[in-house]
Design a protein around this motif. Structure first.
Motif, PDB file in Angstrom:
ATOM      1  N   SER A 184      16.888  48.019   3.770  1.00  0.00           N
ATOM      2  CA  SER A 184      17.915  46.972   3.827  1.00  0.00           C
ATOM      3  C   SER A 184      19.104  47.402   2.999  1.00  0.00           C
ATOM      4  CB  SER A 184      17.372  45.661   3.248  1.00  0.00           C
ATOM      5  OG  SER A 184      16.390  45.145   4.068  1.00  0.00           O
ATOM      6  N   CYS A 229      13.961  45.018  15.411  1.00  0.00           N
ATOM      7  CA  CYS A 229      14.606  45.595  14.229  1.00  0.00           C
ATOM      8  C   CYS A 229      15.436  46.790  14.683  1.00  0.00           C
ATOM      9  CB  CYS A 229      13.543  46.050  13.231  1.00  0.00           C
ATOM     10  SG  CYS A 229      14.187  47.079  11.888  1.00  0.00           S
ATOM     11  N   GLY A 274      10.057  44.356  14.767  1.00  0.00           N
ATOM     12  CA  GLY A 274      10.429  43.735  13.493  1.00  0.00           C
ATOM     13  C   GLY A 274      11.679  42.920  13.660  1.00  0.00           C
ATOM     14  N   SER A 275      12.448  42.819  12.581  1.00  0.00           N
ATOM     15  CA  SER A 275      13.679  42.028  12.637  1.00  0.00           C
ATOM     16  C   SER A 275      14.710  42.628  11.701  1.00  0.00           C
ATOM     17  CB  SER A 275      13.398  40.564  12.255  1.00  0.00           C
ATOM     18  OG  SER A 275      12.989  40.512  10.901  1.00  0.00           O
ATOM     19  N   GLY A 276      15.960  42.256  11.908  1.00  0.00           N
ATOM     20  CA  GLY A 276      17.025  42.665  11.007  1.00  0.00           C
ATOM     21  C   GLY A 276      17.547  44.063  11.302  1.00  0.00           C
ATOM     22  N   VAL A 277      18.492  44.483  10.466  1.00  0.00           N
ATOM     23  CA  VAL A 277      19.127  45.794  10.622  1.00  0.00           C
ATOM     24  C   VAL A 277      18.883  46.592   9.352  1.00  0.00           C
ATOM     25  CG1 VAL A 277      21.270  47.037  11.052  1.00  0.00           C
ATOM     26  CG2 VAL A 277      20.892  44.806  12.122  1.00  0.00           C
ATOM     27  N   LEU A 278      18.369  47.788   9.504  1.00  0.00           N
ATOM     28  CA  LEU A 278      18.120  48.680   8.375  1.00  0.00           C
ATOM     29  C   LEU A 278      19.065  49.874   8.462  1.00  0.00           C
ATOM     30  CD1 LEU A 278      14.201  48.772   8.576  1.00  0.00           C
ATOM     31  CD2 LEU A 278      15.657  47.196   7.252  1.00  0.00           C
ATOM     32  N   GLY A 293      23.147  43.117  14.120  1.00  0.00           N
ATOM     33  CA  GLY A 293      22.242  42.030  13.744  1.00  0.00           C
ATOM     34  C   GLY A 293      22.145  40.977  14.836  1.00  0.00           C
ATOM     35  N   ARG A 348      13.176  49.258  16.606  1.00  0.00           N
ATOM     36  CA  ARG A 348      11.764  49.189  16.216  1.00  0.00           C
ATOM     37  C   ARG A 348      11.275  47.750  16.349  1.00  0.00           C
ATOM     38  NH1 ARG A 348      11.465  54.055  14.078  1.00  0.00           N
ATOM     39  NH2 ARG A 348      13.088  54.861  12.694  1.00  0.00           N
ATOM     40  N   ASP A 375      17.284  50.203  13.299  1.00  0.00           N
ATOM     41  CA  ASP A 375      17.296  51.114  12.148  1.00  0.00           C
ATOM     42  C   ASP A 375      18.342  52.201  12.409  1.00  0.00           C
ATOM     43  OD1 ASP A 375      16.765  52.548   9.877  1.00  0.00           O
ATOM     44  OD2 ASP A 375      14.679  53.024  10.388  1.00  0.00           O
ATOM     45  N   ALA A 378      19.730  42.439  17.229  1.00  0.00           N
ATOM     46  CA  ALA A 378      18.376  42.358  16.654  1.00  0.00           C
ATOM     47  C   ALA A 378      17.842  40.931  16.762  1.00  0.00           C
ATOM     48  CB  ALA A 378      18.399  42.821  15.201  1.00  0.00           C
TER      49      ALA A 378
END
Lengths: 335, 335
Positions: A316, A246, A307-311, A237, A305, A248, A240
Motif C-alpha cells: 500500500s 486488487c 483481493g481489493s485496492g491498489v498496491l 482504484g 490479483r 498491483d 479495483a
C-alpha cells in the motif's frame, strides 16, 4: 455576424448580446455530416448508427479548474474538450460531438470566448469530434458545462467492472506531466523555464489524451478501462472497486520522462506523487487478459490479483492517492 | 452509502466528500433499462434504437436562474430538469435521460443536493426520463449543467426552419405564469397570497412543460416547433427567422388564466407583457399546415404569413419581447 478577427479586447459579450455571441460562435463551427440538426435549434440531433450513444459531462469553474492568468482562452478550450472526449474514449468509444454550456461575466471580452471555442475545435479535430450546440448565460465567473457524445461502432462498452485476477494492467498516454506543470506554475516559474520543462506547463494547460487508444483497447479485448483524470492510483482504484479485484502496479514499468524528474529535483518534490497521484493528463488505464498482445500505444504496468485496492510493488502506498473536489485545501483544483 | 433521511442540515458536501456525495446521489436513482451503462463509469451508454440521438444542454446559475431563498432544492431540481427535457420535446422527441453536472460550495448541506436530485427525478418521472450520470465539483456558488438526451422514435426532427406561409400557429402549455409568479416574488408577496395567486409562484418555481405535446405535434405533421423559454414573441421570432416567414398572433386566442389578470391588477402590471414576453413556463409553440387538426393540448393562436418578424394582431409590438442574458439589468434572470 461578428467574426473573432473583427473583435478587439474592448468588445464584451454584453456588447454582442446573447444572440450575437451565439451567432459569432456558430460562425466558427465547421459543418459535420453526422449532425442531422446542428447548432441553433432547441436541441441537436446526432446520428448514432450503432443504436447506442455514449454520453458524459463535466463542469469547469474558473479559479478551480483553470486560471485566466495561467491559461489562455484556447488552452481552456482544449482542456475542457479533452477531459470530456477522454471519458468517451475510456468507454472504448469514438468521440463524436460536444455540447458546450458557457456561463460568463457580461464584461468578458467576446474575443476570449471565441478563442476558447477555437481551442475546443482544435481538440475536437484531434479526436474526430465536432461541436453540436450549447448554451450561453451570465454568471459571476466563467463556468463551462461540457457534454461529450460518442459512438461504440458495434463494440461493447468497456466499463470499470470487468477486470479479472490474472489480467495485465496497461497504460496509454502519460501521467505526472500536468501535475508537474501545475507545480511549476504554482512556484511562479512558468516564465523562466527551459523548453524541456516548459513542456510540462504546456501539458497542464493542454492535456493530450490518447483518444485512439480507447477504441484500440476495446478491439483488443480490454476487460476494464478508465480515464486517468484524478490520479493513476485513485482511478485504478475505481476499476479495483467496480471489478472486485486488487491491482498491483510495478513502479519501474511506469514511464517517467526526463522533464518530470528534472522538475522534481528543481522543486524538491517527489516525482512518484506526480506520476502515481497527479491527474489531468487524461491517460487511459485498462486491463487486458493475460497473454493478450497490447495494442499500439499501450504499455504493461502491473497485474490484476484477487483481493481489493491498489498496491505499488505489492505494498500500500502512504502518499497522496488523488483528488477530492470538496476536501482539498486552497482554491486551485484540478479536474 | 449515506441516505438523504440520515442527513441533518449540518452535514455538508465536504463532510461526505466528492465520492461519498456521488454514492449518495446514485443511491437515489432508480434503475433504467434503456441504460446499457448507468451512473458510475467514465460515461453513460444509452440505447437509442432510432440511430439518432437528440441532445441539448443548459446551465443554471444560483442568483441568476434561481434563488435559494425563493426556491427550495426540489424546486430547483424540477426547473433544471424541465427546461432541458422541454428542449427535447420541442424537437418532437421523447426525453430519455439526463446528465447532471453540479458545482457547489463545499459547505452546502448535502441534504440540499439530495433533495434537488429528488426534484429532478420527479420531473424526469413526468417526462419518462432517468438520470444517467453526471459530475460534481466545488465552486463559489451553485451551478448546474444539465444535458438531456432524447429519442425521435423514427420520426424526423421538428426544427425551427420549416414554417410555411399559410400554416397555423399553435401553442401547447401556458405562458405568463412563471413571469407573473416572479413578479409576485419580486414584490415580496409570496407569503401572503391566496391559493389561486400562489399557483403562479409555484409555476415559477416548478414549470410544467407539456412533454407529450412535442411528439404529438411531430406525429400530426408540425412544420416547425420551439420551446418557449425566453418569451412567446422572442421564441416565435426564432421560428420566423429560421423559416423566413412572418408570424402573426391573435392575442384574443392566447389563453390568459384568471390568476394572471388578478396578479397584474394587484401589481399594476400589464398581463400582456407576461403572456407575450415572459419565459420559463416552457410551453411549446409550433406551426401546422392549414387545415391540420391540432393534436390534443394544442390551440391555434395565429397564422404564418409571407414576410418576417412576429406581429400581434397584425402590428409590431413595442413592449418587451423577451430575454437577453447579457443585457438585462439586475442579478436575477430567468432561463
Amino acid at each position: 455576424v461578428v467574426r473573432a478577427e473583427q473583435l478587439g479586447a474592448h468588445i464584451t459579450v454584453a456588447d454582442l448580446g446573447e444572440f450575437g455571441l451565439i451567432a459569432a460562435i456558430q460562425a466558427l463551427l465547421p459543418a459535420d455530416e453526422a449532425l442531422v440538426v446542428g447548432p441553433g435549434d432547441d436541441a441537436a440531433v446526432l446520428q448514432v448508427p450503432d443504436g447506442r450513444v455514449v454520453a458524459t459531462t463535466d463542469l469547469l469553474v474558473e479559479g478551480r479548474h483553470f486560471r485566466r492568468d495561467w491559461s489562455g482562452p484556447a488552452d481552456v478550450g482544449v482542456k475542457a474538450a479533452a477531459q470530456n472526449l477522454a471519458d468517451v474514449a475510456a468507454m472504448g468509444a469514438s468521440p463524436r460531438t460536444l455540447l458546450v454550456g458557457l456561463a460568463c461575466p457580461p464584461d468578458l471580452p467576446a474575443e476570449w470566448v471565441l478563442q476558447m471555442i477555437g481551442g475546443m475545435l482544435a481538440e475536437c479535430g484531434r479526436a474526430g469530434a465536432s461541436i453540436a450546440g450549447g448554451d450561453v448565460t451570465a454568471a459571476g465567473c466563467i463556468m463551462l458545462g461540457i457534454t461529450a457524445l460518442g459512438d461504440l461502432a458495434g463494440r461493447g462498452p468497456v466499463t470499470r467492472a470487468g477486470a479479472q485476477p490474472g489480467d495485465q494492467v496497461a497504460l496509454a498516454g502519460r501521467t505526472g506531466w500536468s501535475a508537474a506543470g501545475l507545480a511549476l506554475l504554482t512556484a511562479g516559474l512558468a516564465g523562466v523555464l527551459s523548453p524541456e520543462l516548459a513542456e510540462l506547463v504546456t501539458a497542464h494547460r493542454r492535456p493530450q489524451p490518447p483518444y485512439l487508444a480507447g477504441p484500440a483497447a476495446a478491439i483488443a479485448g480490454a476487460t476494464a478501462m478508465v480515464d486517468v483524470s484524478d490520479g493513476l492510483l485513485q482511478d485504478l482504484g475505481h476499476i479495483a472497486g467496480a471489478s472486485g479485484v486488487c491491482i498491483d502496479l510495478r513502479i519501474a514499468s511506469i514511464p517517467v520522462a526526463a522533464p518530470i524528474t528534472m522538475a522534481a529535483e528543481l522543486l524538491g518534490a517527489n516525482w512518484r506523487d506526480w506520476v502515481l497521484a497527479g491527474g489531468e493528463d487524461h491517460a487511459l488505464a485498462a486491463t487486458f487478459p493475460a497473454g493478450t498482445p497490447l495494442p499500439e500505444g499501450w504499455i504493461a504496468i502491473g497485474q490484476v490479483r484477487a483481493g481489493s485496492g491498489v498496491l505499488v510493488d505489492g505494498a500500500s502506498r502512504s502518499g497522496p492517492l488523488g483528488w477530492d473536489h470538496f476536501r482539498e485545501p486552497g482554491n486551485y483544483q484540478h479536474n
